[in-house]
Write an enzyme that holds these catalytic residues in place. Structure first.
Site, mmCIF file in Angstrom:
data_model
loop_
_atom_site.group_PDB
_atom_site.id
_atom_site.type_symbol
_atom_site.label_atom_id
_atom_site.label_comp_id
_atom_site.label_asym_id
_atom_site.label_seq_id
_atom_site.Cartn_x
_atom_site.Cartn_y
_atom_site.Cartn_z
ATOM 1 N N ASN A 112 0.808 -1.157 -0.123
ATOM 2 C CA ASN A 112 0.018 0.075 -0.077
ATOM 3 C C ASN A 112 0.857 1.445 0.031
ATOM 4 O OD1 ASN A 112 -0.969 1.992 2.515
ATOM 5 N ND2 ASN A 112 -2.137 1.899 0.704
ATOM 6 N N ARG A 208 0.706 -12.589 3.637
ATOM 7 C CA ARG A 208 -0.226 -11.974 4.449
ATOM 8 C C ARG A 208 -0.353 -10.485 3.980
ATOM 9 N NH1 ARG A 208 0.121 -6.899 7.404
ATOM 10 N NH2 ARG A 208 -1.651 -6.930 8.970
ATOM 11 N N ASP A 210 -1.054 -6.609 3.692
ATOM 12 C CA ASP A 210 -1.339 -5.594 4.700
ATOM 13 C C ASP A 210 -2.298 -4.572 4.178
ATOM 14 O OD1 ASP A 210 -0.404 -4.257 6.936
ATOM 15 O OD2 ASP A 210 0.175 -2.819 5.811
ATOM 16 N N TYR A 214 -7.012 -0.452 1.640
ATOM 17 C CA TYR A 214 -6.279 0.812 1.166
ATOM 18 C C TYR A 214 -5.242 0.594 -0.071
ATOM 19 C CZ TYR A 214 -7.350 2.825 5.650
ATOM 20 O OH TYR A 214 -8.241 3.349 7.021
ATOM 21 N N GLU A 255 -5.545 -8.661 5.458
ATOM 22 C CA GLU A 255 -6.094 -7.562 6.551
ATOM 23 C C GLU A 255 -7.057 -7.084 6.096
ATOM 24 O OE1 GLU A 255 -4.130 -4.599 9.794
ATOM 25 O OE2 GLU A 255 -3.495 -4.621 7.779
ATOM 26 N N HIS A 322 -0.398 -8.527 16.127
ATOM 27 C CA HIS A 322 0.800 -7.916 16.426
ATOM 28 C C HIS A 322 0.412 -6.265 16.449
ATOM 29 C CE1 HIS A 322 -0.009 -7.806 12.031
ATOM 30 N NE2 HIS A 322 0.666 -6.592 11.877
#
Length: 569
Positions: A112, A208, A210, A214, A255, A322
Site C-alpha cells: 500500500n 499476509r 497488509d 487501502y 487484513e 501484532h
C-alpha cells in the site's frame, strides 16, 4: 448442512484450511550472533521447537530493509533482506530447513505504501519529471481537512503532507513517512506482481496482505489512470490469479478490518476468487465482549450472521495479533465494557479504540480462563492464528510506547535476557517484559518440562485441532445451551470418500460449573460422545438429548463416534 466433500483436507491446495499459523517477528525471536537483534539464523535454530508446538505455517512479519519508522512496515527494498537479520542465503537456508520439517511460510506483502526513503520515492520527490513520480499520489492544491480519517491520531493530523521540493502534497493513509503507492498506475501493478513472483520463487507459500482496502483504493489518483484501473476488485481478482498461476497452492491472507457485508467483496463474494483468507475481526471483538460480560450472546449473534463462504475461502481466527487489539466494531458503550474489564488504565488503551495488552495479564493470569479462551479460539470454524509468545503466556511491557508494548523479545529461559540474546540489555532491539510475566516466571524452557503448562496445553490443542478437520473444513451450527455463559457449537463435515465427521465444542465463560442439555436431533439414543481432553464419555439420550457437565471456565471437545469413524480416541 454439512461441509462440501470437495473440501478434502488431504488436498494440498487447501492446506490452509486445517493449518495452525504462527506469527513472529524475526527481530524479536532469537539472536544467534549476540548483537541484541533477532536474526534468521536464530529462527532456523527454533524451527524444531515450532514443529513440536504443532505449528504448520509461519507468518513472518517484514524482514525487508527498513528505516524502522513503523517496526519494519516502512520498506526501502521489497526484494531485499534487512542486513541486521541476515542475508538472502540465510533466508533460503531457513526456508529449506522449515520445508524439511513440513512447515510452510507466508510473508507480509506491504505494498500500500513504501518508506519515504525508498529509491522510488526519493526519485519521485526530486522532480515532477521523475519516471517514479506517478508511482505515488500527488496534488497541487491544498487538500481538505482529513483529520477525522487519520489512522494514527496521536501522530498525524492529515492524510496529506506538503513536500517542499516540488511544492505538492502526497497521500499517506498511515504515517507521513509512508507515502501511498498509486495502484492505478500499471507500472506499480507490474512491480507488485514482480515482488510476489520473486518471493514465490524463493519458496514462500503465500502472503499476509497488509491493509487491503487501502491497497486497492485508487482514490486521489489521476482521473485517466483511475478510469483505466476500473473496479478495484478486478485488480484484486487479477492478483489472486497471478499468484495461483505462479504457484497453485499459494494463499493471500488479507487484513480487511471491515464488517462481514463489506468483507465479502474482498473474498470475491460467492465466486471466492479474490483473497483466499481474511482475519475475522468481527468475531474477535465480540469474543472479548462476551468474556467481559460472561455472556456468550455477542458471539452467538455474530457467528450466526457470519456469511457462508466459497469452499476456496476461509476465515482466520485470533485472540491477539501484532497491532493494537482493536475494538472499533463495538459500540462506544460496548467498547467501554471491554476497557473496564481488561484495560481500565488509559495507558493500556490506544487510539481510543483498542488495547495494547496481551491476553494473560488481561485475565489476571488465571490459567483456567487462559486455556479456555485458546481452546475456544481453536474450536471456532476457520484457521487459528497464534502470535509469538502466546503459547507460553507472555505479557506486555507498557513502558514500551504504542503498539510495540506487545512486540517484546521472545522468552526462552529464565536466564540473561530471557535467553533471547547474550548482548547487554541496553543493546537489545526492544526491552524485555518485566514483573510477573517476565522471563523469570514465564519462559519456554521451564514449561517444556511441565505437563500442566500452557505450552503443553497449546501443543495438545494444536494436535486436537489437526485431528478434527471438521472444525476447519466443515459447517458450523451454534447450539442452544440454555446457559448464558456456555457457548456450544457443532462442526460437521462430509469426509472425502464417504462418512461424516462431527464434533460438539463446549466452553464455559463463567467460574461456576454448570450442566447443560444440547439437542442433537439427528443422533440415535446410545451414540457415544467422548472428550478429547479428558476421560469423559457421554451417551446421547432419548430424542437426541445430550446432558453435558462443564466445569467453571471449562472446555470440552466432544467427538461424536458415528458409524464408520475410524479415528483414534
Amino acid at each position: 448442512m454439512t461441509g462440501s466433500p470437495d473440501a478434502d483436507h488431504r488436498d494440498l491446495r487447501l492446506w490452509w484450511k486445517s493449518a495452525v499459523l504462527y506469527c513472529l517477528d524475526i527481530e524479536t525471536f532469537l539472536d544467534s550472533d549476540g548483537d541484541g537483534v533477532g536474526d534468521i539464523a536464530g529462527l532456523a535454530e527454533r524451527i524444531d521447537y515450532l514443529t513440536e508446538l504443532g505449528v504448520t505455517c509461519l507468518w513472518l512479519m517484514p524482514f525487508y530493509p527498513t528505516t524502522e519508522r513503523d517496526d519494519g512496515y516502512d520498506i526501502t527494498d521489497y526484494y531485499g533482506v534487512d542486513p541486521r537479520l541476515g542475508s538472502h542465503g540465510d533466508l533460503v537456508e531457513m526456508i529449506r530447513h522449515a520445508k524439511d520439517r513440513g512447515l510452510r511460510i507466508i510473508v507480509d506483502l506491504v505494498v500500500n505504501h513504501t518508506s519515504d526513503k525508498h529509491p522510488w520515492f526519493k526519485s519521485a520527490r526530486a522532480s515532477k519529471d521523475s519516471p517514479y513520480r506517478d508511482f505515488y499520489i500527488w496534488r497541487d492544491t491544498e487538500p481538505p481537512d482529513t483529520s477525522d480519517k487519520v489512522i494514527f491520531p496521536d501522530e498525524e493530523t492529515s492524510l496529506w503532507t506538503f513536500d517542499e521540493r516540488t511544492g505538492e502534497w502526497y497521500l499517506h493513509n498511515f504515517y507521513s513517512e509512508q507515502p501511498d503507492l498509486n495502484i492505478a498506475n500499471p507500472a506499480v501493478q507490474a512491480e507488485v506482481a514482480r515482488i510476489i513472483g520473486f518471493w514465490l520463487e524463493l519458496g514462500i507459500d503465500g502472503f499476509r496482505v497488509d491493509a487491503v482496502p487501502y491497497l486497492i483504493d485508487a482514490a486521489g489518483a489521476d482521473e485517466e489512470l483511475a478510469a483505466q484501473y476500473g473496479d478495484p476488485h478486478d485488480y484484486l481478482r487479477a492478483l489472486r490469479k497471478f499468484t495461483s498461476r505462479r504457484r497453485g497452492d499459494a494463499i493471500l491472507l488479507g487484513e480487511v478490518n471491515l464488517t462481514y457485508d463489506a468483507q465479502m467483496p474482498f473474498f470475491g463474494d460467492a465466486e471466492g476468487d479474490e483473497l483466499t483468507m481474511m482475519f475475522d475481526f468481527e468475531l474477535m471483538q465480540r469474543l472479548y465482549l462476551a468474556l467481559a460480560r460472561r455472556d456468550v450472546n455477542p458471539m452467538v449473534d455474530t457467528l450466526r450472521r457470519r456469511p457462508k463462504l466459497n469452499a476456496t475461502n476461509q476465515f482466520a481466527n485470533f485472540v491477539r495479533n501484532h497491532d493494537e487489539l482493536t475494538l472499533d466494531k463495538l459500540s462506544d458503550d460496548e467498547r467501554q465494557e471491554v476497557f473496564d474489564a481488561f484495560g481500565p488504565d488509559p495507558d493500556m488503551q490506544l487510539f481510543g479504540r483498542g488495547l495494547r495488552r496481551r491476553l494473560p495479564p488481561m485475565l489476571n493470569g488465571d490459567p483456567r480462563i487462559i486455556k479456555m479462551v485458546y481452546s475456544l479460539m481453536f474450536s471456532l470454524p476457520g484457521t487459528p492464528v497464534l502470535f509469538y509468545g502466546e503459547e507460553i503466556g507472555m505479557g506486555e511491557n507498557l513502558a514500551v510506547p504504542g503498539r510495540l508494548a506487545v512486540r517484546t523479545p521472545m522468552q526462552w529461559t529464565a536466564g540473561r535476557n530471557g535467553g533471547f540474546s547474550p548482548a547487554k540489555p541496553s543493546r537489545l532491539t526492544a526491552p524485555l517484559t518485566t514483573g510477573p510475566y517476565g522471563p523469570a516466571h514465564v519462559n519456554v524452557q521451564d514449561q517444556r518440562s511441565d505437563p500442566d503448562s500452557l505450552l503443553a496445553f497449546i501443543s495438545l490443542l494444536a494436535r486436537r485441532y489437526r485431528e478434527c478437520p471438521e472444525v476447519g473444513m466443515g459447517d458450523c451450527e451454534v447450539l442452544d445451551s440454555g446457559s448464558p455463559a456456555v457457548f456450544a457449537h457443532r462442526c460437521t463435515w462430509n469426509q472425502f470418500g464417504g462418512g461424516v465427521a462431527s464434533s460438539v465444542l463446549v466452553h464455559n465463560l463463567a467460574p461456576e460449573p454448570v450442566e447443560v442439555t444440547l439437542a442433537l436431533a439427528d443422533l440415535a439414543p446410545g451414540t457415544e460422545v467422548i472428550d478429547l481432553f479428558s476421560d469423559l464419555s457421554l451417551e446421547v439420550g432419548e430424542r437426541g438429548r445430550l446432558l453435558v457437565p462443564v466445569d467453571g471456565y471449562g472446555h470440552l471437545w466432544l467427538r461424536i463416534l458415528l458409524p464408520g469413524d475410524r479415528r483414534l480416541r
